[in-house]
Motif scaffolding. Structure first.
Motif, PDB file in Angstrom:
ATOM      1  N   ASP A 100       0.838  -1.190   0.000  1.00  0.00           N
ATOM      2  CA  ASP A 100       0.000   0.000   0.000  1.00  0.00           C
ATOM      3  C   ASP A 100       0.882   1.252   0.000  1.00  0.00           C
ATOM      4  OD1 ASP A 100       0.969   0.206   2.572  1.00  0.00           O
ATOM      5  OD2 ASP A 100      -0.941  -0.214   3.538  1.00  0.00           O
ATOM      6  N   HIS A 101       0.283   2.399   0.235  1.00  0.00           N
ATOM      7  CA  HIS A 101       1.008   3.670   0.199  1.00  0.00           C
ATOM      8  C   HIS A 101       1.360   4.183   1.590  1.00  0.00           C
ATOM      9  CE1 HIS A 101       0.237   3.953  -4.071  1.00  0.00           C
ATOM     10  NE2 HIS A 101      -1.038   3.712  -3.849  1.00  0.00           N
TER      11      HIS A 101
ATOM     12  N   VAL B 182       7.203   1.681   7.480  1.00  0.00           N
ATOM     13  CA  VAL B 182       8.651   1.640   7.650  1.00  0.00           C
ATOM     14  C   VAL B 182       9.021   1.465   9.118  1.00  0.00           C
ATOM     15  CG1 VAL B 182       8.991   4.155   7.785  1.00  0.00           C
ATOM     16  CG2 VAL B 182      10.838   2.691   6.932  1.00  0.00           C
ATOM     17  N   ILE B 183       8.212   1.986  10.025  1.00  0.00           N
ATOM     18  CA  ILE B 183       8.501   1.848  11.459  1.00  0.00           C
ATOM     19  C   ILE B 183       8.465   0.379  11.869  1.00  0.00           C
ATOM     20  CG2 ILE B 183       7.685   2.406  13.790  1.00  0.00           C
ATOM     21  CD1 ILE B 183       6.580   5.059  12.525  1.00  0.00           C
ATOM     22  N   ILE B 184       7.433  -0.339  11.437  1.00  0.00           N
ATOM     23  CA  ILE B 184       7.318  -1.761  11.762  1.00  0.00           C
ATOM     24  C   ILE B 184       8.426  -2.553  11.069  1.00  0.00           C
ATOM     25  CG2 ILE B 184       5.828  -3.812  11.658  1.00  0.00           C
ATOM     26  CD1 ILE B 184       4.794  -1.620  13.541  1.00  0.00           C
ATOM     27  N   ARG B 185       8.724  -2.195   9.820  1.00  0.00           N
ATOM     28  CA  ARG B 185       9.799  -2.883   9.094  1.00  0.00           C
ATOM     29  C   ARG B 185      11.128  -2.728   9.809  1.00  0.00           C
ATOM     30  NH1 ARG B 185       9.541   0.052   4.267  1.00  0.00           N
ATOM     31  NH2 ARG B 185      11.798  -0.131   4.321  1.00  0.00           N
ATOM     32  N   LEU B 186      11.446  -1.506  10.227  1.00  0.00           N
ATOM     33  CA  LEU B 186      12.728  -1.273  10.896  1.00  0.00           C
ATOM     34  C   LEU B 186      12.782  -1.960  12.256  1.00  0.00           C
ATOM     35  CD1 LEU B 186      13.403   2.457   9.972  1.00  0.00           C
ATOM     36  CD2 LEU B 186      14.499   0.412   9.024  1.00  0.00           C
ATOM     37  N   MET B 187      11.694  -1.857  13.022  1.00  0.00           N
ATOM     38  CA  MET B 187      11.662  -2.486  14.347  1.00  0.00           C
ATOM     39  C   MET B 187      11.900  -3.991  14.231  1.00  0.00           C
ATOM     40  SD  MET B 187       8.529  -3.052  17.008  1.00  0.00           S
ATOM     41  CE  MET B 187       7.839  -4.316  15.950  1.00  0.00           C
TER      42      MET B 187
ATOM     43  N   LYS C 197       5.088   2.519   1.563  1.00  0.00           N
ATOM     44  CA  LYS C 197       5.509   3.529   0.585  1.00  0.00           C
ATOM     45  C   LYS C 197       7.025   3.608   0.429  1.00  0.00           C
ATOM     46  CE  LYS C 197       5.164   8.397  -0.581  1.00  0.00           C
ATOM     47  NZ  LYS C 197       4.183   8.734  -1.575  1.00  0.00           N
ATOM     48  N   TRP C 198       7.749   3.601   1.533  1.00  0.00           N
ATOM     49  CA  TRP C 198       9.203   3.750   1.482  1.00  0.00           C
ATOM     50  C   TRP C 198       9.869   2.376   1.530  1.00  0.00           C
ATOM     51  CZ3 TRP C 198       8.321   7.889   5.631  1.00  0.00           C
ATOM     52  CH2 TRP C 198       7.941   9.074   5.016  1.00  0.00           C
ATOM     53  N   SER C 199       9.699   1.623   0.459  1.00  0.00           N
ATOM     54  CA  SER C 199      10.264   0.274   0.389  1.00  0.00           C
ATOM     55  C   SER C 199      10.768   0.001  -1.026  1.00  0.00           C
ATOM     56  CB  SER C 199       9.199  -0.767   0.752  1.00  0.00           C
ATOM     57  OG  SER C 199       8.183  -0.815  -0.228  1.00  0.00           O
ATOM     58  N   LEU C 200      11.670  -0.934  -1.134  1.00  0.00           N
ATOM     59  CA  LEU C 200      12.132  -1.351  -2.462  1.00  0.00           C
ATOM     60  C   LEU C 200      11.016  -2.075  -3.204  1.00  0.00           C
ATOM     61  CD1 LEU C 200      15.814  -2.463  -1.786  1.00  0.00           C
ATOM     62  CD2 LEU C 200      14.987  -0.347  -2.827  1.00  0.00           C
TER      63      LEU C 200
ATOM     64  N   ILE D 177       9.207   0.569  -5.098  1.00  0.00           N
ATOM     65  CA  ILE D 177       9.978   1.009  -6.263  1.00  0.00           C
ATOM     66  C   ILE D 177       9.893  -0.024  -7.379  1.00  0.00           C
ATOM     67  CG2 ILE D 177      12.334   1.468  -7.090  1.00  0.00           C
ATOM     68  CD1 ILE D 177      12.865   2.673  -4.255  1.00  0.00           C
ATOM     69  N   LEU D 178      10.038  -1.317  -7.027  1.00  0.00           N
ATOM     70  CA  LEU D 178       9.935  -2.372  -8.037  1.00  0.00           C
ATOM     71  C   LEU D 178       8.553  -2.416  -8.660  1.00  0.00           C
ATOM     72  CD1 LEU D 178      11.877  -5.274  -6.280  1.00  0.00           C
ATOM     73  CD2 LEU D 178      12.608  -3.968  -8.281  1.00  0.00           C
ATOM     74  N   LEU D 179       7.530  -2.180  -7.861  1.00  0.00           N
ATOM     75  CA  LEU D 179       6.152  -2.191  -8.345  1.00  0.00           C
ATOM     76  C   LEU D 179       5.926  -1.067  -9.352  1.00  0.00           C
ATOM     77  CD1 LEU D 179       3.721  -3.992  -7.779  1.00  0.00           C
ATOM     78  CD2 LEU D 179       2.965  -2.345  -6.075  1.00  0.00           C
ATOM     79  N   LYS D 180       6.492   0.106  -9.081  1.00  0.00           N
ATOM     80  CA  LYS D 180       6.367   1.242 -10.002  1.00  0.00           C
ATOM     81  C   LYS D 180       7.101   0.989 -11.318  1.00  0.00           C
ATOM     82  CE  LYS D 180       6.057   5.017  -6.673  1.00  0.00           C
ATOM     83  NZ  LYS D 180       6.768   6.178  -6.120  1.00  0.00           N
ATOM     84  N   ASN D 181       8.289   0.370 -11.196  1.00  0.00           N
ATOM     85  CA  ASN D 181       9.131   0.167 -12.378  1.00  0.00           C
ATOM     86  C   ASN D 181       8.794  -1.106 -13.142  1.00  0.00           C
ATOM     87  OD1 ASN D 181      10.535   2.503 -11.748  1.00  0.00           O
ATOM     88  ND2 ASN D 181      12.055   1.413 -10.559  1.00  0.00           N
ATOM     89  N   GLY D 182       7.972  -1.981 -12.516  1.00  0.00           N
ATOM     90  CA  GLY D 182       7.700  -3.299 -13.129  1.00  0.00           C
ATOM     91  C   GLY D 182       6.576  -3.336 -14.072  1.00  0.00           C
TER      92      GLY D 182
END
Length: 142
Positions: free
Chosen positions: A9-10, A15-20, A131-134, A137-142
């Protein structure tokens, strides 16, 4: 199929949960190799698993690799699957004994990190990298 795996999602706050979760999994995985008697094979042997050396290395490797993937937000949903399995196994094999012997609140206290890591991993399985994940970015470019 690949687009479904990296779909997200957007949300900016994922990112907070990902980093934790990613940093803790990465740290725990490294410690399984740095302190095998305490955190790796020795811990698995104490719990009663067969092949504790193999499992210590395998779990440590998954925690390192998937922890890094969480931090980067790369293949987030896919990375969550082994970590969910690891945390569910950790809770079942170590916290149910505390529940049976010392009660619910002792189990909840002893398992607070395990529960947080399990629920954080489940969250990332459901939401993806955000939103702030690779993945984004891959989804936008794919």
């Amino acid at each position: 199929m690949f687009r479904k795996i990296i779909a997200t999602d957007h949300s900016k706050t994922t990112v907070i949960i990902r980093l934790m979760t990613g940093v803790i999994f990465l740290s725990e995985g490294i410690q399984k190799f740095m302190f095998p008697a305490l955190r790796g094979a020795g811990r698995f042997e104490k719990i009663g698993f067969i092949y504790p050396e193999f499992l210590g290395g395998l779990v440590g490797a998954f925690e390192i690799v998937c922890g890094i993937l969480f931090i980067l937000g790369l293949l987030t949903r896919l990375a969550s699957l082994p970590l969910i399995t690891i945390m569910a196994t950790a809770i079942i094999t170590t916290k149910f004994d505390i529940l049976a012997n010392d009660g619910f609140w002792s189990m909840m206290h002893a398992g607070r990190t395990d529960w947080a890591m399990l629920l954080g991993s489940l969250f990332l399985l459901i939401k993806g990298g955000g939103k702030w994940s690779l993945d984004k970015i891959l989804l936008k470019n794919g």
